[in-house]
Design an enzyme around this catalytic site. Structure first.
Site, PDB file in Angstrom:
ATOM      1  N   ASP A  45      -7.209   1.568  -6.140  1.00 15.97           N
ATOM      2  CA  ASP A  45      -7.305   0.239  -5.519  1.00 15.97           C
ATOM      3  C   ASP A  45      -8.031   0.327  -4.169  1.00 15.97           C
ATOM      4  O   ASP A  45      -8.787  -0.573  -3.803  1.00 15.97           O
ATOM      5  CB  ASP A  45      -5.908  -0.348  -5.310  1.00 15.97           C
ATOM      6  CG  ASP A  45      -5.268  -0.803  -6.617  1.00 15.97           C
ATOM      7  OD1 ASP A  45      -6.011  -1.202  -7.530  1.00 15.97           O
ATOM      8  OD2 ASP A  45      -4.028  -0.757  -6.717  1.00 15.97           O
ATOM      9  N   GLY A  46      -7.774   1.431  -3.447  1.00 16.33           N
ATOM     10  CA  GLY A  46      -8.423   1.616  -2.142  1.00 16.33           C
ATOM     11  C   GLY A  46      -9.944   1.678  -2.276  1.00 16.33           C
ATOM     12  O   GLY A  46     -10.677   1.180  -1.417  1.00 16.33           O
ATOM     13  N   HIS A  50     -12.822  -0.801  -0.583  1.00 12.49           N
ATOM     14  CA  HIS A  50     -14.056  -0.369   0.097  1.00 12.49           C
ATOM     15  C   HIS A  50     -15.268  -1.093  -0.499  1.00 12.49           C
ATOM     16  O   HIS A  50     -16.144  -1.560   0.233  1.00 12.49           O
ATOM     17  CB  HIS A  50     -14.258   1.146  -0.031  1.00 12.49           C
ATOM     18  CG  HIS A  50     -13.453   1.927   0.954  1.00 12.49           C
ATOM     19  ND1 HIS A  50     -12.122   2.248   0.754  1.00 12.49           N
ATOM     20  CD2 HIS A  50     -13.775   2.449   2.160  1.00 12.49           C
ATOM     21  CE1 HIS A  50     -11.675   2.926   1.796  1.00 12.49           C
ATOM     22  NE2 HIS A  50     -12.655   3.072   2.668  1.00 12.49           N
ATOM     23  N   ASN A 121      -6.658  -8.089   0.218  1.00 13.91           N
ATOM     24  CA  ASN A 121      -5.202  -7.900   0.126  1.00 13.91           C
ATOM     25  C   ASN A 121      -4.454  -8.667   1.209  1.00 13.91           C
ATOM     26  O   ASN A 121      -3.657  -9.522   0.926  1.00 13.91           O
ATOM     27  CB  ASN A 121      -4.833  -6.418   0.273  1.00 13.91           C
ATOM     28  CG  ASN A 121      -4.807  -5.680  -1.051  1.00 13.91           C
ATOM     29  OD1 ASN A 121      -4.892  -6.303  -2.106  1.00 13.91           O
ATOM     30  ND2 ASN A 121      -4.686  -4.371  -0.989  1.00 13.91           N
ATOM     31  N   GLU A 122      -4.710  -8.285   2.470  1.00 14.49           N
ATOM     32  CA  GLU A 122      -3.930  -8.875   3.545  1.00 14.49           C
ATOM     33  C   GLU A 122      -4.509  -8.551   4.917  1.00 14.49           C
ATOM     34  O   GLU A 122      -5.349  -7.659   5.055  1.00 14.49           O
ATOM     35  CB  GLU A 122      -2.467  -8.390   3.527  1.00 14.49           C
ATOM     36  CG  GLU A 122      -2.194  -7.000   4.067  1.00 14.49           C
ATOM     37  CD  GLU A 122      -2.614  -5.864   3.158  1.00 14.49           C
ATOM     38  OE1 GLU A 122      -3.585  -5.160   3.514  1.00 14.49           O
ATOM     39  OE2 GLU A 122      -2.025  -5.671   2.102  1.00 14.49           O
ATOM     40  N   ARG A 147       9.438 -12.603  17.050  1.00 17.98           N
ATOM     41  CA  ARG A 147       9.592 -11.322  17.746  1.00 17.98           C
ATOM     42  C   ARG A 147       9.958 -10.281  16.709  1.00 17.98           C
ATOM     43  O   ARG A 147      10.918 -10.480  15.953  1.00 17.98           O
ATOM     44  CB  ARG A 147      10.721 -11.387  18.789  1.00 17.98           C
ATOM     45  CG  ARG A 147      10.390 -12.142  20.031  1.00 17.98           C
ATOM     46  CD  ARG A 147      11.577 -12.076  20.997  1.00 17.98           C
ATOM     47  NE  ARG A 147      11.299 -12.821  22.197  1.00 17.98           N
ATOM     48  CZ  ARG A 147      11.401 -14.135  22.299  1.00 17.98           C
ATOM     49  NH1 ARG A 147      11.768 -14.855  21.254  1.00 17.98           N
ATOM     50  NH2 ARG A 147      11.129 -14.734  23.444  1.00 17.98           N
ATOM     51  N   ASP A 149       8.386  -6.402  14.504  1.00 18.94           N
ATOM     52  CA  ASP A 149       7.367  -5.354  14.355  1.00 18.94           C
ATOM     53  C   ASP A 149       5.989  -5.940  14.121  1.00 18.94           C
ATOM     54  O   ASP A 149       4.983  -5.398  14.568  1.00 18.94           O
ATOM     55  CB  ASP A 149       7.710  -4.432  13.179  1.00 18.94           C
ATOM     56  CG  ASP A 149       8.779  -3.416  13.539  1.00 18.94           C
ATOM     57  OD1 ASP A 149       9.294  -3.486  14.674  1.00 18.94           O
ATOM     58  OD2 ASP A 149       9.095  -2.558  12.698  1.00 18.94           O
ATOM     59  N   ALA A 184      10.334  -6.777  10.057  1.00 18.90           N
ATOM     60  CA  ALA A 184      11.489  -6.511  10.929  1.00 18.90           C
ATOM     61  C   ALA A 184      11.570  -7.465  12.115  1.00 18.90           C
ATOM     62  O   ALA A 184      11.434  -7.061  13.273  1.00 18.90           O
ATOM     63  CB  ALA A 184      11.443  -5.056  11.411  1.00 18.90           C
TER      64      ALA A 184
HETATM   65  P1  NAD Z   1      -3.505   3.792   0.337  1.00 22.21           P
HETATM   66  O1  NAD Z   1      -4.405   4.704  -0.380  1.00 22.21           O
HETATM   67  O2  NAD Z   1      -2.368   4.345   1.136  1.00 22.21           O
HETATM   68  O3  NAD Z   1      -2.970   2.696  -0.726  1.00 22.21           O
HETATM   69  C1  NAD Z   1      -1.722   2.255  -0.682  1.00 22.21           C
HETATM   70  C2  NAD Z   1      -1.234   1.915  -2.074  1.00 22.21           C
HETATM   71  O4  NAD Z   1      -1.381   0.515  -2.234  1.00 22.21           O
HETATM   72  C3  NAD Z   1      -1.941   2.569  -3.262  1.00 22.21           C
HETATM   73  O5  NAD Z   1      -0.974   3.068  -4.140  1.00 22.21           O
HETATM   74  C4  NAD Z   1      -2.698   1.403  -3.900  1.00 22.21           C
HETATM   75  O6  NAD Z   1      -2.828   1.526  -5.312  1.00 22.21           O
HETATM   76  C5  NAD Z   1      -1.797   0.259  -3.565  1.00 22.21           C
HETATM   77  N1  NAD Z   1      -2.446  -1.047  -3.571  1.00 22.21           N
HETATM   78  C6  NAD Z   1      -3.567  -1.428  -2.924  1.00 22.21           C
HETATM   79  N2  NAD Z   1      -3.846  -2.709  -3.208  1.00 22.21           N
HETATM   80  C7  NAD Z   1      -2.876  -3.120  -4.063  1.00 22.21           C
HETATM   81  C8  NAD Z   1      -2.590  -4.354  -4.689  1.00 22.21           C
HETATM   82  N3  NAD Z   1      -3.343  -5.409  -4.488  1.00 22.21           N
HETATM   83  N4  NAD Z   1      -1.484  -4.426  -5.465  1.00 22.21           N
HETATM   84  C9  NAD Z   1      -0.682  -3.376  -5.660  1.00 22.21           C
HETATM   85  N5  NAD Z   1      -0.881  -2.187  -5.083  1.00 22.21           N
HETATM   86  C10 NAD Z   1      -1.967  -2.069  -4.295  1.00 22.21           C
HETATM   87  O7  NAD Z   1      -4.290   2.872   1.318  1.00 22.21           O
HETATM   88  P2  NAD Z   1      -5.700   2.222   1.105  1.00 22.21           P
HETATM   89  O8  NAD Z   1      -6.318   2.740  -0.127  1.00 22.21           O
HETATM   90  O9  NAD Z   1      -6.399   2.319   2.399  1.00 22.21           O
HETATM   91  O10 NAD Z   1      -5.277   0.722   0.857  1.00 22.21           O
HETATM   92  C11 NAD Z   1      -4.974  -0.160   1.886  1.00 22.21           C
HETATM   93  C12 NAD Z   1      -3.832  -0.986   1.413  1.00 22.21           C
HETATM   94  O11 NAD Z   1      -2.655  -0.220   1.513  1.00 22.21           O
HETATM   95  C13 NAD Z   1      -3.596  -2.193   2.256  1.00 22.21           C
HETATM   96  O12 NAD Z   1      -4.368  -3.286   1.877  1.00 22.21           O
HETATM   97  C14 NAD Z   1      -2.107  -2.423   2.061  1.00 22.21           C
HETATM   98  O13 NAD Z   1      -1.847  -3.414   1.093  1.00 22.21           O
HETATM   99  C15 NAD Z   1      -1.572  -1.106   1.561  1.00 22.21           C
HETATM  100  N6  NAD Z   1      -0.529  -0.644   2.451  1.00 22.21           N
HETATM  101  C16 NAD Z   1       0.729  -0.643   1.969  1.00 22.21           C
HETATM  102  C17 NAD Z   1       1.773  -0.281   2.776  1.00 22.21           C
HETATM  103  C18 NAD Z   1       3.168  -0.309   2.209  1.00 22.21           C
HETATM  104  O14 NAD Z   1       3.295  -0.589   1.011  1.00 22.21           O
HETATM  105  N7  NAD Z   1       4.186  -0.047   3.019  1.00 22.21           N
HETATM  106  C19 NAD Z   1       1.552   0.084   4.110  1.00 22.21           C
HETATM  107  C20 NAD Z   1       0.239   0.068   4.574  1.00 22.21           C
HETATM  108  C21 NAD Z   1      -0.805  -0.318   3.730  1.00 22.21           C
END
Ligand code: NAD
Length: 264
Positions: A45-46, A50, A121-122, A147, A149, A184
């Site tokens: 997905d990452g 990109h 994504n977000e 207030r 994280d 949080a």
């Molecule tokens: P990464 O490689 O750490 O990917 C994080 C995980 O998120 C991977 O397993 C990927 O398959 C999954 N993922 C990404 N988009 C998804 C989607 N739309 N639905 C379900 N799973 C999805 O990090 P990256 O490749 O740089 O990806 C960045 C993404 O990582 C951000 O967009 C964010 O959504 C996610 N992220 C998740 C957390 C968390 O779950 N606590 C924390 C930080 C970032």
């Protein structure tokens, strides 16, 4: 037809990239990194995130498709063993295009400058200090002083990513909406936030206004930025859409089931 390939750059993804390119060229398709009509992402997905940001300025002309060389992804749902089938379908143009909503993030600065981002994504907002303090306005009306994280504002297709880890709802991507989820929040007799995730429709907006601090750590998908001199951050459903090439039915709820429930 013109195509481009984005690889995660590990050996398996690179090998598949070479194979996909030579198969597609054998069918007479043109490799074009500037103006592709189809972008094949090979990795996870990452990797697709990109690819999305690489071509975010020409989304209306491009359809994305993802092959996963690791675990099944939400955007990367083709197996490496299916490469030949996929190439044949691309060459014969045997696919439909589905469009999903994106998030627009506009950062307004005190000096009147602004920056606009698109997220697949977000977007997340955190403070360089321990606690983020921001006023949340919905459609121009004060809603709460947050207030905690941080805040995560996600698209429907992003609702299964960071948003889900924060306890947000999973939103079907046919809904033109975005979701605000707390990280949080501090809740006691003095400070109060709603606690639940909020899902806003396309004609609504959310504005975050700094209370004291004006510097924030922001992420847009995998991209991390530091925003200074911030006056307000405004979130909307974007006018632009992301387009995915669909070669076979893989309903969203089946994708959710296979990713999070099924132990097959
Ligand atoms: P990464 O490689 O750490 O990917 C994080 C995980 O998120 C991977 O397993 C990927 O398959 C999954 N993922 C990404 N988009 C998804 C989607 N739309 N639905 C379900 N799973 C999805 O990090 P990256 O490749 O740089 O990806 C960045 C993404 O990582 C951000 O967009 C964010 O959504 C996610 N992220 C998740 C957390 C968390 O779950 N606590 C924390 C930080 C970032």
């Amino acid at each position: 037809m013109k195509f481009c390939i984005q690889s995660r750059l590990d050996p398996q993804s690179n090998e598949l990239m070479g194979l996909a390119r030579s198969y597609l060229e054998e069918f007479g398709l043109l490799f074009d990194e500037e103006n592709p009509e189809i972008v094949i992402s090979i990795g996870g997905d990452g990797t697709l995130l990109h690819a999305f940001h690489r071509f975010a300025h020409k989304l209306d002309k491009i359809a994305f498709v993802g092959i996963h060389t690791g675990h099944l992804g939400f955007y990367a749902d083709w197996k490496p063993s299916e490469l030949e089938k996929l190439v044949l379908s691309i060459a014969k143009k045997e696919y439909n295009v589905v469009e999903y909503p994106l998030l627009e993030v506009q950062v307004q600065r005190n000096n009147k400058e602004s920056s606009t981002y698109l997220a697949l994504n977000e977007a997340t907002i955190k403070s360089p200090d321990v606690t983020l303090v921001m006023d949340v306005e919905l459609n121009g009306n004060h809603f709460e002083r947050f207030r905690g994280d941080g805040l995560c504002v996600s698209t429907p297709t992003g609702s299964t990513a960071y948003n889900k880890a924060l306890g947000g709802a999973i939103i079907h991507p046919s809904l033109q909406a975005f979701q605000i989820t707390e990280m949080a929040s501090i809740n006691n007799r003095v400070f109060r936030t709603v606690g639940s995730s909020l899902v806003l429709p396309a004609h609504h907006n959310c504005m975050l206004k700094p209370v004291n601090e004006q510097q924030f750590n922001m992420t847009i998908d995998h991209i991390s930025v530091i925003e200074t001199d911030v006056k307000a951050i405004i979130f909307n459903v974007a006018n632009e859409k992301v387009r995915f090439a669909r070669f076979r039915p893989f309903p969203f709820w089946e994708r959710v089931h296979e990713s999070f429930i099924s132990d097959k």
